[in-house]
Scaffold this active site. Structure first.
Site, mmCIF file in Angstrom:
data_model
loop_
_atom_site.group_PDB
_atom_site.id
_atom_site.type_symbol
_atom_site.label_atom_id
_atom_site.label_comp_id
_atom_site.label_asym_id
_atom_site.label_seq_id
_atom_site.Cartn_x
_atom_site.Cartn_y
_atom_site.Cartn_z
ATOM 1 N N LYS A 116 0.639 -1.265 0.090
ATOM 2 C CA LYS A 116 0.169 0.147 0.001
ATOM 3 C C LYS A 116 0.976 1.265 -0.180
ATOM 4 O O LYS A 116 1.761 1.458 1.025
ATOM 5 C CB LYS A 116 -0.753 0.004 0.991
ATOM 6 N N ASP A 151 -2.731 10.301 3.659
ATOM 7 C CA ASP A 151 -3.973 9.859 3.774
ATOM 8 C C ASP A 151 -4.638 10.877 4.560
ATOM 9 O O ASP A 151 -4.818 10.862 5.754
ATOM 10 C CB ASP A 151 -3.982 8.416 4.509
ATOM 11 N N LYS A 207 -10.126 12.759 7.865
ATOM 12 C CA LYS A 207 -9.731 12.517 9.170
ATOM 13 C C LYS A 207 -9.790 13.670 10.268
ATOM 14 O O LYS A 207 -9.555 14.821 9.608
ATOM 15 C CB LYS A 207 -8.185 12.066 9.004
ATOM 16 N N ASP A 224 1.362 6.354 5.547
ATOM 17 C CA ASP A 224 0.620 5.539 4.816
ATOM 18 C C ASP A 224 1.175 4.971 3.632
ATOM 19 O O ASP A 224 0.477 3.962 2.885
ATOM 20 C CB ASP A 224 -0.824 6.217 4.628
ATOM 21 N N ASP A 265 -12.262 7.089 3.491
ATOM 22 C CA ASP A 265 -10.904 6.986 4.376
ATOM 23 C C ASP A 265 -10.504 5.290 4.451
ATOM 24 O O ASP A 265 -9.419 5.184 4.910
ATOM 25 C CB ASP A 265 -11.335 7.521 5.918
ATOM 26 N N GLU A 319 -9.504 3.689 2.000
ATOM 27 C CA GLU A 319 -8.983 3.916 0.839
ATOM 28 C C GLU A 319 -7.880 2.740 0.229
ATOM 29 O O GLU A 319 -7.737 2.349 -0.855
ATOM 30 C CB GLU A 319 -8.148 5.339 0.511
ATOM 31 N N ARG A 364 -7.855 -0.610 0.866
ATOM 32 C CA ARG A 364 -8.448 -1.438 0.183
ATOM 33 C C ARG A 364 -8.732 -1.295 -0.972
ATOM 34 O O ARG A 364 -8.723 -2.334 -1.742
ATOM 35 C CB ARG A 364 -9.480 -2.148 1.095
HETATM 36 N N1 BES Z 1 -4.496 4.558 6.755
HETATM 37 C C1 BES Z 1 -5.311 4.181 7.565
HETATM 38 C C2 BES Z 1 -5.291 3.404 8.683
HETATM 39 C C3 BES Z 1 -4.561 3.818 9.860
HETATM 40 C C4 BES Z 1 -5.183 4.652 10.816
HETATM 41 C C5 BES Z 1 -3.009 3.442 10.043
HETATM 42 C C6 BES Z 1 -4.462 5.048 11.805
HETATM 43 C C7 BES Z 1 -2.465 3.677 11.248
HETATM 44 C C8 BES Z 1 -2.962 4.783 12.192
HETATM 45 C C9 BES Z 1 -6.645 3.810 6.789
HETATM 46 O O1 BES Z 1 -6.629 4.328 5.459
HETATM 47 C C10 BES Z 1 -7.772 4.268 7.243
HETATM 48 O O2 BES Z 1 -8.122 5.474 7.369
HETATM 49 N N2 BES Z 1 -8.543 3.163 7.743
HETATM 50 C C11 BES Z 1 -9.810 3.362 8.554
HETATM 51 C C12 BES Z 1 -10.908 2.553 8.083
HETATM 52 C C13 BES Z 1 -12.396 2.737 8.411
HETATM 53 C C14 BES Z 1 -12.825 3.953 7.924
HETATM 54 C C15 BES Z 1 -13.073 1.467 8.322
HETATM 55 C C16 BES Z 1 -9.854 3.348 10.109
HETATM 56 O O3 BES Z 1 -8.839 2.576 10.287
HETATM 57 O O4 BES Z 1 -9.967 4.180 10.556
HETATM 58 ZN ZN ZN Z 2 -4.855 4.807 4.703
HETATM 59 MN MN MN Z 3 -7.674 6.159 5.142
#
Ligand code: BES
Ligand code: ZN
Ligand code: MN
Length: 496
Positions: free
Chosen positions: A267, A272, A279, A290, A349, A351, A353
């Site tokens: 990834k 992000d 966020k 990210d 968010d 994204e 996947r």
């Molecule tokens: N890059 C983030 C995951 C992340 C968050 C990694 C904090 C490290 C620290 C990912 O893209 C994301 O935002 N995931 C969301 C998914 C949710 C919207 C289902 C998450 O984990 O909040």
């Molecule tokens: Zn992300």
């Molecule tokens: Mn995200």
């Protein structure tokens, strides 16, 4: 840094400093005892006089008045029969940080009778741990600082290993390649999002490809992704003025060029923001990390090329910036993936996947022996496992077990979460084939459920490295270089 393996006895060579292991009961190892004798017991006398502790990780620098050495650095290894890989690593880190405080330029040490209870290869293992710890302690990322850190004076370490020169030299080479790979991964991760864009990752890949004639690279831009029908990937990339890139690196190291390759998918979200599902502000700067999945793939590939490993490896980097803009996807938008599966984007968010699913479909053409994707995919992974372990899930027990074992071996642990069918219905959508988020619980698992829909044609596992790839907040903030140690072991175990 210069690392050497030498047949010579410790005191036969003049050095700035000798490092002698000291156990908790105040005894030296047998080589240490010989040195002590040659130095007329001056070391043991000082140990006794000052009640110097051999507690694990305790270091003590002794000035010694001798021809062959000026100093002895005592390295506490705790109780001899309790010493294992993990505790030795702690001691190696302590040694590295103690050396940093001195002006020692060259160090000699003899670890040939230090035994680790959980390793049949104590000597090569301890050698590697010392090198990894030294390289880690020397790592700096100061290219954006006006005032640079003064480099530590340490220049060389000689490992005195008797008749084991060859195997220790091999171990030195591997540890150096691993360190170089991890440092590359850290540099890429620490690089700010305005520098480390998808194009930057593509350029770094092209640069790496120049270092080996076994390695070739191809970069697909957003238009080409569109043409391939990668509607999910493009739905993320199109929100940014930075063009999305799919980087395809092919390393052919196996004797048989047609041997089925192993594939790593990283990834590479270079920043992000969350997109329209923006966020919150605090810690958002850390979303420059990210792309650590892609960075760890590149770091692993760097080590593999440096070692000229006999394996065929394909690396795919899914690079894009996730931004809110007039072009960005909105919650409720439906896109068609390369596989034909339609996806309702419930949260922009989620994204990672979306860029990964199309890249995983792209991987099919390589008829892979295995596919492993690596991603900072979910905050839920940090809730579940913290920074101790990456999460692993997949559709094939051999791949999963090989990753778990490789991580354990490398001290870069992973832990399996269940990818049971019970979780799959969470990504059902009323309007499309699937949606890109699940319900409240098991966020790391539902993310993997999503990916599993695109990986049915090959053995696959997914590593969620959200908790392991960087240290969050505080003074030590920065990329860790994980899971390069795990991935390198995984691949070297597959190589011939
Ligand atoms: N890059 C983030 C995951 C992340 C968050 C990694 C904090 C490290 C620290 C990912 O893209 C994301 O935002 N995931 C969301 C998914 C949710 C919207 C289902 C998450 O984990 O909040
Ligand atoms: Zn992300
Ligand atoms: Mn995200």
């Amino acid at each position: 840094m210069n690392y050497r393996a030498s047949k010579e006895n410790l005191l036969n060579k003049t050095s700035d400093c000798l490092c002698l292991p000291l156990f908790k009961d105040g005894t030296l190892c047998s080589q240490g005892k010989q040195v002590d004798e040659q130095l007329s017991q001056s070391v043991s006398k000082l140990i006794e006089k000052f009640k110097i502790s051999g507690e694990i990780g305790k270091t003590t620098l002794l000035p010694i008045d001798a021809d062959k050495t000026q100093r002895v650095l005592l390295l506490g290894l705790g109780e001899a029969d309790k010493l294992n890989k993990a505790s030795f690593r702690k001691a190696a880190k302590a040694l590295a940080s103690a050396l940093k405080e001195t002006n020692i330029q060259e160090l000699g040490l003899d670890l040939s009778n230090i035994k680790l209870s959980d390793s049949p290869h104590s000597l090569t293992e301890t050698t590697a741990e010392i090198i990894l710890a030294i390289e880690e302690s020397k790592y700096t990322f100061d290219q954006f600082k006006s005032k640079k850190t003064t480099p530590s004076p340490l220049e060389s370490i000689t490992f005195h290993v008797g008749n084991n020169v060859n195997e220790v030299e091999t171990s030195i080479k591997k540890a150096q390649a691993l360190s170089a790979g991890m440092n590359f991964t850290k540099d890429l991760g620490n690089m700010p999002g305005n520098v480390c864009t998808p194009i930057y990752l593509a350029e770094q890949s092209e640069e790496l490809a120049k270092s080996s004639d076994k390695l070739s690279v191809k970069v697909l831009d957003e238009e080409e992704l569109e043409k391939l029908g990668m509607g999910a990937f493009v739905s993320v990339a199109k929100g940014s003025i930075e063009s999305g890139k799919l980087v395809v690196l092919e390393y052919k190291g196996a004797d048989d060029a047609n041997e089925a390759p192993h594939v790593l998918v990283g990834k590479g979200i270079t920043f992000d923001t969350g997109g329209i599902s923006l966020k919150p502000g605090p810690l958002m700067d850390e979303m420059k990390y990210d792309m650590c999945g892609a960075a760890s793939v590149l770091g692993t590939l760097k080590a593999i090329t440096q070692l000229e490993a006999k394996i065929n490896l394909v690396c795919l980097l899914a690079c894009a910036e996730n931004m809110p803009s007039a072009n960005a996807s909105k919650p409720g938008d439906i896109v068609t993936t390369m596989s034909g599966i339609t996806v309702e984007i419930m949260n922009t968010d989620a994204e990672g996947r979306l860029v990964l699913c199309d890249t995983l479909s792209y991987a099919e053409q390589f008829k892979p022996a295995s596919v492993v994707d690596i991603a900072t995919l979910t905050g839920a992974c940090i809730v579940a496992l913290g920074d101790a372990a990456s999460a692993v899930m997949g559709n094939n027990d051999d791949v999963i077990n090989a990753l778990l074992a490789a991580g354990l071996e490398a001290g870069d642990k992973a832990w399996q979460l269940p990818l049971w069918d019970e979780y799959q219905e969470q990504i059902d959508s009323p309007f499309a084939d699937i949606q890109n988020i699940g319900g409240k619980g098991a966020g790391s698992i539902t993310a993997a459920c999503f990916l599993s829909r695109f990986t049915k044609s090959y053995p696959w596992a997914h590593l969620d490295i959200a908790g392991t790839a960087w240290v969050s907040g505080g003074k030590n903030k920065g990329a860790t270089g994980r899971p390069v140690p795990l991935l390198l072991n995984y691949l070297l175990n597959k190589a011939s």
